[in-house]
Write a protein that holds these residues in place. Sequence first.
Motif, PDB file in Angstrom:
ATOM      1  N   ALA A   1       0.008  -6.049  17.571  1.00  0.00           N
ATOM      2  CA  ALA A   1       0.320  -6.095  16.137  1.00  0.00           C
ATOM      3  C   ALA A   1       1.649  -5.401  15.841  1.00  0.00           C
ATOM      4  N   VAL A   2       1.863  -4.249  16.474  1.00  0.00           N
ATOM      5  CA  VAL A   2       3.105  -3.503  16.255  1.00  0.00           C
ATOM      6  C   VAL A   2       4.313  -4.328  16.724  1.00  0.00           C
ATOM      7  N   LYS A   3       4.155  -4.997  17.840  1.00  0.00           N
ATOM      8  CA  LYS A   3       5.232  -5.853  18.367  1.00  0.00           C
ATOM      9  C   LYS A   3       5.599  -6.930  17.334  1.00  0.00           C
ATOM     10  N   ILE A   4       4.585  -7.595  16.808  1.00  0.00           N
ATOM     11  CA  ILE A   4       4.812  -8.646  15.801  1.00  0.00           C
ATOM     12  C   ILE A   4       5.418  -8.045  14.536  1.00  0.00           C
TER      13      ILE A   4
ATOM     14  N   VAL B   1      13.845  -9.350   8.611  1.00  0.00           N
ATOM     15  CA  VAL B   1      14.282  -9.123   7.224  1.00  0.00           C
ATOM     16  C   VAL B   1      15.236  -7.925   7.135  1.00  0.00           C
ATOM     17  N   GLY B   2      15.745  -7.479   8.304  1.00  0.00           N
ATOM     18  CA  GLY B   2      16.760  -6.428   8.336  1.00  0.00           C
ATOM     19  C   GLY B   2      16.236  -5.033   8.038  1.00  0.00           C
ATOM     20  N   LEU B   3      14.968  -4.769   8.361  1.00  0.00           N
ATOM     21  CA  LEU B   3      14.395  -3.465   7.998  1.00  0.00           C
ATOM     22  C   LEU B   3      13.739  -2.726   9.168  1.00  0.00           C
ATOM     23  N   PHE B   4      14.156  -3.073  10.369  1.00  0.00           N
ATOM     24  CA  PHE B   4      13.539  -2.421  11.528  1.00  0.00           C
ATOM     25  C   PHE B   4      13.672  -0.899  11.456  1.00  0.00           C
ATOM     26  N   GLU B   5      14.846  -0.451  11.028  1.00  0.00           N
ATOM     27  CA  GLU B   5      15.101   1.004  10.998  1.00  0.00           C
ATOM     28  C   GLU B   5      14.293   1.710   9.909  1.00  0.00           C
ATOM     29  N   LYS B   6      13.686   0.933   9.013  1.00  0.00           N
ATOM     30  CA  LYS B   6      12.877   1.527   7.937  1.00  0.00           C
ATOM     31  C   LYS B   6      11.380   1.468   8.240  1.00  0.00           C
ATOM     32  N   ARG B   7      11.055   1.138   9.465  1.00  0.00           N
ATOM     33  CA  ARG B   7       9.650   0.873   9.805  1.00  0.00           C
ATOM     34  C   ARG B   7       8.697   2.012   9.444  1.00  0.00           C
ATOM     35  N   ASP B   8       9.156   3.262   9.569  1.00  0.00           N
ATOM     36  CA  ASP B   8       8.260   4.401   9.331  1.00  0.00           C
ATOM     37  C   ASP B   8       8.381   5.000   7.932  1.00  0.00           C
ATOM     38  N   GLU B   9       9.117   4.336   7.048  1.00  0.00           N
ATOM     39  CA  GLU B   9       9.263   4.839   5.677  1.00  0.00           C
ATOM     40  C   GLU B   9       8.083   4.378   4.807  1.00  0.00           C
ATOM     41  N   TYR B  10       7.735   5.211   3.848  1.00  0.00           N
ATOM     42  CA  TYR B  10       6.731   4.822   2.861  1.00  0.00           C
ATOM     43  C   TYR B  10       7.430   4.044   1.733  1.00  0.00           C
ATOM     44  N   PRO B  11       6.697   3.150   1.048  1.00  0.00           N
ATOM     45  CA  PRO B  11       7.299   2.321  -0.001  1.00  0.00           C
ATOM     46  C   PRO B  11       8.102   3.120  -1.034  1.00  0.00           C
TER      47      PRO B  11
ATOM     48  N   TYR C   1       0.864  -1.186   0.000  1.00  0.00           N
ATOM     49  CA  TYR C   1       0.000   0.000   0.000  1.00  0.00           C
ATOM     50  C   TYR C   1       0.900   1.235   0.000  1.00  0.00           C
ATOM     51  N   PRO C   2       0.797   2.084  -1.026  1.00  0.00           N
ATOM     52  CA  PRO C   2       1.730   3.220  -1.132  1.00  0.00           C
ATOM     53  C   PRO C   2       1.545   4.262  -0.031  1.00  0.00           C
ATOM     54  N   HIS C   3       0.331   4.347   0.492  1.00  0.00           N
ATOM     55  CA  HIS C   3       0.051   5.385   1.497  1.00  0.00           C
ATOM     56  C   HIS C   3       0.230   4.876   2.925  1.00  0.00           C
ATOM     57  N   LYS C   4       0.802   3.670   3.055  1.00  0.00           N
ATOM     58  CA  LYS C   4       1.085   3.147   4.392  1.00  0.00           C
ATOM     59  C   LYS C   4       2.595   2.941   4.553  1.00  0.00           C
ATOM     60  N   THR C   5       3.083   3.129   5.768  1.00  0.00           N
ATOM     61  CA  THR C   5       4.511   2.908   6.031  1.00  0.00           C
ATOM     62  C   THR C   5       4.815   1.405   5.978  1.00  0.00           C
ATOM     63  N   ALA C   6       6.106   1.087   6.026  1.00  0.00           N
ATOM     64  CA  ALA C   6       6.526  -0.312   6.035  1.00  0.00           C
ATOM     65  C   ALA C   6       5.813  -1.077   7.149  1.00  0.00           C
ATOM     66  N   LEU C   7       5.870  -0.529   8.358  1.00  0.00           N
ATOM     67  CA  LEU C   7       5.237  -1.206   9.492  1.00  0.00           C
ATOM     68  C   LEU C   7       3.721  -1.323   9.306  1.00  0.00           C
ATOM     69  N   GLU C   8       3.094  -0.243   8.837  1.00  0.00           N
ATOM     70  CA  GLU C   8       1.637  -0.283   8.639  1.00  0.00           C
ATOM     71  C   GLU C   8       1.246  -1.330   7.595  1.00  0.00           C
TER      72      GLU C   8
ATOM     73  N   SER D   1       7.600  -9.812   4.833  1.00  0.00           N
ATOM     74  CA  SER D   1       7.196  -9.656   6.242  1.00  0.00           C
ATOM     75  C   SER D   1       5.680  -9.604   6.373  1.00  0.00           C
ATOM     76  N   ARG D   2       5.074  -8.887   5.452  1.00  0.00           N
ATOM     77  CA  ARG D   2       3.608  -8.760   5.493  1.00  0.00           C
ATOM     78  C   ARG D   2       2.948 -10.120   5.310  1.00  0.00           C
ATOM     79  N   ALA D   3       3.481 -10.920   4.383  1.00  0.00           N
ATOM     80  CA  ALA D   3       2.909 -12.254   4.170  1.00  0.00           C
ATOM     81  C   ALA D   3       3.142 -13.144   5.399  1.00  0.00           C
ATOM     82  N   LEU D   4       4.295 -12.963   6.054  1.00  0.00           N
ATOM     83  CA  LEU D   4       4.609 -13.784   7.232  1.00  0.00           C
ATOM     84  C   LEU D   4       3.780 -13.397   8.448  1.00  0.00           C
ATOM     85  N   ALA D   5       3.278 -12.171   8.454  1.00  0.00           N
ATOM     86  CA  ALA D   5       2.552 -11.667   9.625  1.00  0.00           C
ATOM     87  C   ALA D   5       1.352 -12.531   9.976  1.00  0.00           C
TER      88      ALA D   5
END
Length: 246
Positions: free
Chosen positions: A119-122, A130-140, A95-102, A154-158
């Motif tokens: 959910a945020v914890k998971i 997948v080595g992207l914790f620091e990118k959690r708040d970035e948009y795609p 989703y382009p309007h959601k951050t990585a974490l969202e 990550s999204r599929a694994l959630a």
Amino acid sequence: MITIKGLAKSFGKLEVLKDINIEIQAGEVVAILGPSGSGKSTLLRCINGLEELTKGSIEVNGIVIDASHSKKERVKKVREVRVHTGMVFQQFNLYPHKTALENVIEALLTVKKMDKTQAVKIGEDLLKRVGLFEKRDEYPSRLSGGQQQRVAISRALAMDPDVMLFDEPTSSLDPELVDEVLNVIQELAKEGMTMVIVTHEMNFARDVAGRVIFMADGVVVEEGNPKEFFAGPKTERARKFLKMEE
Ligand code: ADP
Ligand code: MG
């Protein structure tokens, strides 16, 4: 984990899959190879319930979808199957309007109705994986293709799937970004995840898959041990294909 019996799929008059029979055990990593148009994506989409079956049946961890099911039954089974399978596409489909974490936690909130904190914890744990914790708040749009694809994984694994389906996960990536995505998939393989991977990465198929299935024109032409398949394919069709992929 997956049993496909007598599967056929047509689009109008076009017979795309013909009498496909495949069994995949829990923990297996299966690479599906074959020329463009041979029906690989359609097969994955059938497994994930995205396509209505023309003939035959597909069982995913005990949930059976059969071509003869009524529409109502089909809808119910498809919903179940979707929850148990994670799918990753060539085009990351974030989703382009959601951050990585969202993106990662979306289904946890809407499908699983999980509370946000949990959910945020998971989601954060999955992004770490997948080595992207620091990118959690970035948009795609601010992530590289490789990073976007790792978010998609990550999204599929959630949803904690029983099976992961990958449809050419690295085909739209710049060459230098391919490995970071393949490494994540390889880690999942080591952890025992059951996976079906459509790929043109022959080295990856040889090194990571436990079995290869070679398809052409809607049928399984050849299947077996990757080392044996790549060293000496049994059919002319597969020989020709491998020559072209070199
Ligand atoms: P592959 O992934 O191996 O390249 P696909 O499964 O995408 O092959 O496609 C197999 C064949 O089915 C192709 O001829 C394609 O044009 C056709 N096809 C796929 N999806 C549809 C659809 N929704 N409607 C009509 N034809 C389709
Ligand atoms: Mg395809």
